[in-house]
Design an enzyme around this catalytic site. Sequence first.
Site, short mmCIF file in Angstrom:
data_model
loop_
_atom_site.label_atom_id
_atom_site.label_comp_id
_atom_site.label_asym_id
_atom_site.label_seq_id
_atom_site.Cartn_x
_atom_site.Cartn_y
_atom_site.Cartn_z
N THR A 26 34.98 30.83 39.19
CA THR A 26 35.01 31.25 37.89
C THR A 26 35.97 30.77 36.98
O THR A 26 37.12 30.74 37.31
CB THR A 26 34.70 32.82 38.07
OG1 THR A 26 35.21 33.53 36.64
CG2 THR A 26 35.88 33.51 39.05
N GLU B 158 37.42 32.89 35.14
CA GLU B 158 38.54 33.90 35.45
C GLU B 158 39.77 33.59 35.99
O GLU B 158 40.81 34.16 35.89
CB GLU B 158 38.06 35.04 35.78
CG GLU B 158 37.11 36.13 34.98
CD GLU B 158 37.75 36.79 33.93
OE1 GLU B 158 38.62 37.72 34.56
OE2 GLU B 158 37.47 36.54 32.88
N TYR C 185 39.44 41.20 40.58
CA TYR C 185 38.35 40.27 40.64
C TYR C 185 38.79 38.97 40.92
O TYR C 185 38.67 37.96 41.48
CB TYR C 185 37.27 40.65 39.34
CG TYR C 185 36.14 39.41 39.53
CD1 TYR C 185 34.93 39.33 40.20
CD2 TYR C 185 36.46 38.41 38.42
CE1 TYR C 185 34.28 38.43 39.93
CE2 TYR C 185 35.31 37.36 38.27
CZ TYR C 185 34.22 37.51 39.12
OH TYR C 185 33.52 36.43 38.82
N LYS D 215 38.63 36.19 43.80
CA LYS D 215 37.81 34.88 43.59
C LYS D 215 38.84 33.59 43.73
O LYS D 215 38.66 32.34 43.96
CB LYS D 215 37.22 34.65 42.09
CG LYS D 215 36.18 35.54 42.08
CD LYS D 215 34.90 34.87 42.71
CE LYS D 215 33.57 35.66 42.33
NZ LYS D 215 32.32 34.84 42.94
P1 NAP Z 1 25.46 39.71 39.26
O1 NAP Z 1 24.26 39.55 38.34
O2 NAP Z 1 26.42 40.53 39.09
O3 NAP Z 1 24.95 39.52 40.99
C1 NAP Z 1 25.82 39.71 42.16
C2 NAP Z 1 24.90 39.68 43.37
O4 NAP Z 1 25.73 39.73 44.16
C3 NAP Z 1 23.92 40.66 43.45
O5 NAP Z 1 22.92 39.99 43.87
C4 NAP Z 1 24.29 41.80 44.22
O6 NAP Z 1 23.42 42.44 44.71
C5 NAP Z 1 25.16 40.85 45.11
N1 NAP Z 1 26.03 41.76 45.77
C6 NAP Z 1 27.18 42.48 45.32
N2 NAP Z 1 27.89 42.95 46.28
C7 NAP Z 1 27.36 42.49 47.43
C8 NAP Z 1 27.60 42.69 49.01
N3 NAP Z 1 28.58 43.58 49.13
N4 NAP Z 1 27.00 42.15 49.81
C9 NAP Z 1 25.98 41.18 49.27
N5 NAP Z 1 25.32 41.17 47.98
C10 NAP Z 1 26.19 41.60 47.02
O7 NAP Z 1 26.29 38.16 39.05
P2 NAP Z 1 25.86 36.82 38.33
O8 NAP Z 1 26.21 36.82 37.01
O9 NAP Z 1 24.27 36.48 38.90
O10 NAP Z 1 27.00 35.94 39.13
C11 NAP Z 1 26.75 35.17 40.25
C12 NAP Z 1 28.18 34.79 40.89
O11 NAP Z 1 28.78 33.96 39.99
C13 NAP Z 1 28.94 36.02 41.08
O12 NAP Z 1 29.93 35.47 42.15
C14 NAP Z 1 30.08 35.81 40.05
O13 NAP Z 1 31.19 36.46 40.41
C15 NAP Z 1 30.03 34.30 39.68
N6 NAP Z 1 30.31 34.13 38.14
C16 NAP Z 1 29.57 34.58 37.19
C17 NAP Z 1 29.58 33.89 36.04
C18 NAP Z 1 28.59 34.62 34.77
O14 NAP Z 1 29.20 34.18 33.80
N7 NAP Z 1 27.69 35.32 35.16
C19 NAP Z 1 30.59 32.99 35.77
C20 NAP Z 1 31.35 32.69 36.59
C21 NAP Z 1 31.14 33.20 37.98
P3 NAP Z 1 22.89 43.91 44.17
O15 NAP Z 1 21.44 43.30 43.19
O16 NAP Z 1 22.59 44.78 45.31
O17 NAP Z 1 23.90 44.45 43.38
O1 G4F Z 2 31.00 40.32 29.53
P1 G4F Z 2 32.16 40.79 30.06
O2 G4F Z 2 32.28 42.00 30.79
O3 G4F Z 2 32.61 39.40 31.03
P2 G4F Z 2 33.79 38.94 31.72
O4 G4F Z 2 34.96 39.80 32.04
O5 G4F Z 2 34.34 37.60 30.85
O6 G4F Z 2 33.40 38.22 33.25
C1 G4F Z 2 32.22 37.75 33.33
O7 G4F Z 2 32.43 36.17 33.08
C2 G4F Z 2 33.22 35.77 34.32
C3 G4F Z 2 33.53 34.31 33.88
O8 G4F Z 2 34.58 34.03 32.99
C4 G4F Z 2 32.57 35.87 35.31
F1 G4F Z 2 33.47 35.35 36.60
C5 G4F Z 2 32.53 37.58 35.84
O9 G4F Z 2 31.72 37.69 37.00
C6 G4F Z 2 31.71 37.93 34.53
O10 G4F Z 2 30.25 37.61 34.81
O11 G4F Z 2 33.57 40.83 29.29
C7 G4F Z 2 33.62 39.76 28.17
C8 G4F Z 2 34.79 40.15 27.08
C9 G4F Z 2 36.15 40.66 27.90
O12 G4F Z 2 37.18 40.28 27.14
C10 G4F Z 2 35.87 42.24 27.46
O13 G4F Z 2 37.11 42.87 27.49
O14 G4F Z 2 34.00 41.16 26.46
C11 G4F Z 2 35.19 42.37 26.28
N1 G4F Z 2 34.54 43.65 25.91
C12 G4F Z 2 34.47 44.04 24.91
N2 G4F Z 2 33.81 45.32 24.85
C13 G4F Z 2 33.63 44.24 26.98
C14 G4F Z 2 33.23 45.39 26.01
N3 G4F Z 2 33.26 43.86 27.92
C15 G4F Z 2 32.29 44.81 28.51
N4 G4F Z 2 31.74 44.50 29.80
N5 G4F Z 2 31.89 45.88 28.03
C16 G4F Z 2 32.26 46.31 26.78
O15 G4F Z 2 31.98 47.33 26.18
#
Ligand code: NAP
Ligand code: G4F
Length: 351
Positions: A133, A135, A157, A161
């Site tokens: 990520t 992050e 987190y 990672k």
């Molecule tokens: P998400 O929607 O939160 O999905 C997370 C998945 O992990 C869900 O299927 C969840 O299952 C499963 N999980 C959580 N805890 C678990 C456990 N203890 N054992 C088995 N499964 C578990 O995340 P996403 O946005 O699809 O992201 C996918 C991956 O990419 C994650 O590793 C995230 O950290 C990483 N990532 C995401 C972004 C982004 O912007 N989306 C960017 C960079 C990296 P449940 O449905 O049961 O909760």
């Molecule tokens: O949508 P966020 O919670 O995503 P964040 O923290 O960027 O993390 C996501 O992206 C990462 C990749 O860079 C992944 F690794 C991670 O698993 C996840 O998918 O927050 C984005 C921004 C932050 O700066 C937060 O402080 O939005 C700001 N924010 C402002 N108000 C909020 C809110 N975030 C959340 N969740 N909820 C709010 O009300």
Amino acid sequence: MGNKVAFITGITGQDGSYLAEFLLSRGYEVHGIIRRASTFNTGRLDHLLFDGQQEKESGLYLHYGDMIDSSNLNRVLEEIKPDEIYNLAAQSHVKVSFEVPEYTAEVDAVGTLRILDAIKETGLKTKFYQASTSELFGKITEVPQKETTPFYPRSPYAAAKLYAYWIVVNYREAYNLFACNGILFNHESPRRGENFVTRKITRGIAHILAKKQDYLYLGNLEAKRDWGYAPEYVEFMWKMLQNCDVEDFVIGTGETHSVKEFVEESFSYVGLDWKKYVKVNSRYFRPTEVDLLIADPSKAKERLGWSPKITFKELVKIMVDADMRAIGLEPIGEGDEILKQKFPDQWWRID
Ligand code: NAP
Ligand code: G4F
């Protein structure tokens, strides 16, 4: 030769569900683990599992499992012998990780080690993708961020990672595994979890329009992110495992926007003045914030020919349209039109 077999952890999540759909469309047999919960958590996959009430044969197989149970992970891997493993499971919410830091480390860091070690111990010939990520860059030392930018995690987190990133590199170097990190910047969609900021905003707008909600409470509006469209990113995960070389890649759009800009753009799309509806609430601030993320995805473009099609403004429209439809309102429609034009052969169900 039979169909290729893929194993996805995190298959019920945003990315896992799109990736399953993508791999099925390419003829893979797809397996994933799901957690036992008191309510069903397969909502994002149901269209692949059922025709109405009727179960369907789609090539998708779900097993109960958990990233903190290595006996189960070993058993599933031995049983299905996957050609490709996509490790997407994570406690993926940054703010929540401050509240459950130990659990986040167990799942996101040690969970990754558990799978890598199972591959090593069983001698399974497989390819491994790790969901790393942006992050990791945290308190940034370079703009934009690329594969060589130093890491500085700013949350439990990101620290978890970081361990996962390095254990992938270590197992690759020590045991010659085909294991690589996709360092993905934020990617969003109508399937994004409702407590991530983009989806919270677009869903909040739909609720405000439907008169089910008066205000939208948010935290830090100044943070900047590089937001892309999730289906395009999962396709890249697969591309990484088809690459001849085992290497890590940064994926993002190369554009950055503040949370406030996301708010302005999405409210103006439906003709509302955001200042009348958005309130800032300190409960959504984090103890340490990541202020600015912006990708330099040039390696992905040069080596694997990847570049994103969906821009920031288009992403906003796609997500607002979907949330309006989900609540029973007629969408504005520009987002739907963009998808039709840019992805005539799209392989995912448009929500
Ligand atoms: P998400 O929607 O939160 O999905 C997370 C998945 O992990 C869900 O299927 C969840 O299952 C499963 N999980 C959580 N805890 C678990 C456990 N203890 N054992 C088995 N499964 C578990 O995340 P996403 O946005 O699809 O992201 C996918 C991956 O990419 C994650 O590793 C995230 O950290 C990483 N990532 C995401 C972004 C982004 O912007 N989306 C960017 C960079 C990296 P449940 O449905 O049961 O909760
Ligand atoms: O949508 P966020 O919670 O995503 P964040 O923290 O960027 O993390 C996501 O992206 C990462 C990749 O860079 C992944 F690794 C991670 O698993 C996840 O998918 O927050 C984005 C921004 C932050 O700066 C937060 O402080 O939005 C700001 N924010 C402002 N108000 C909020 C809110 N975030 C959340 N969740 N909820 C709010 O009300």
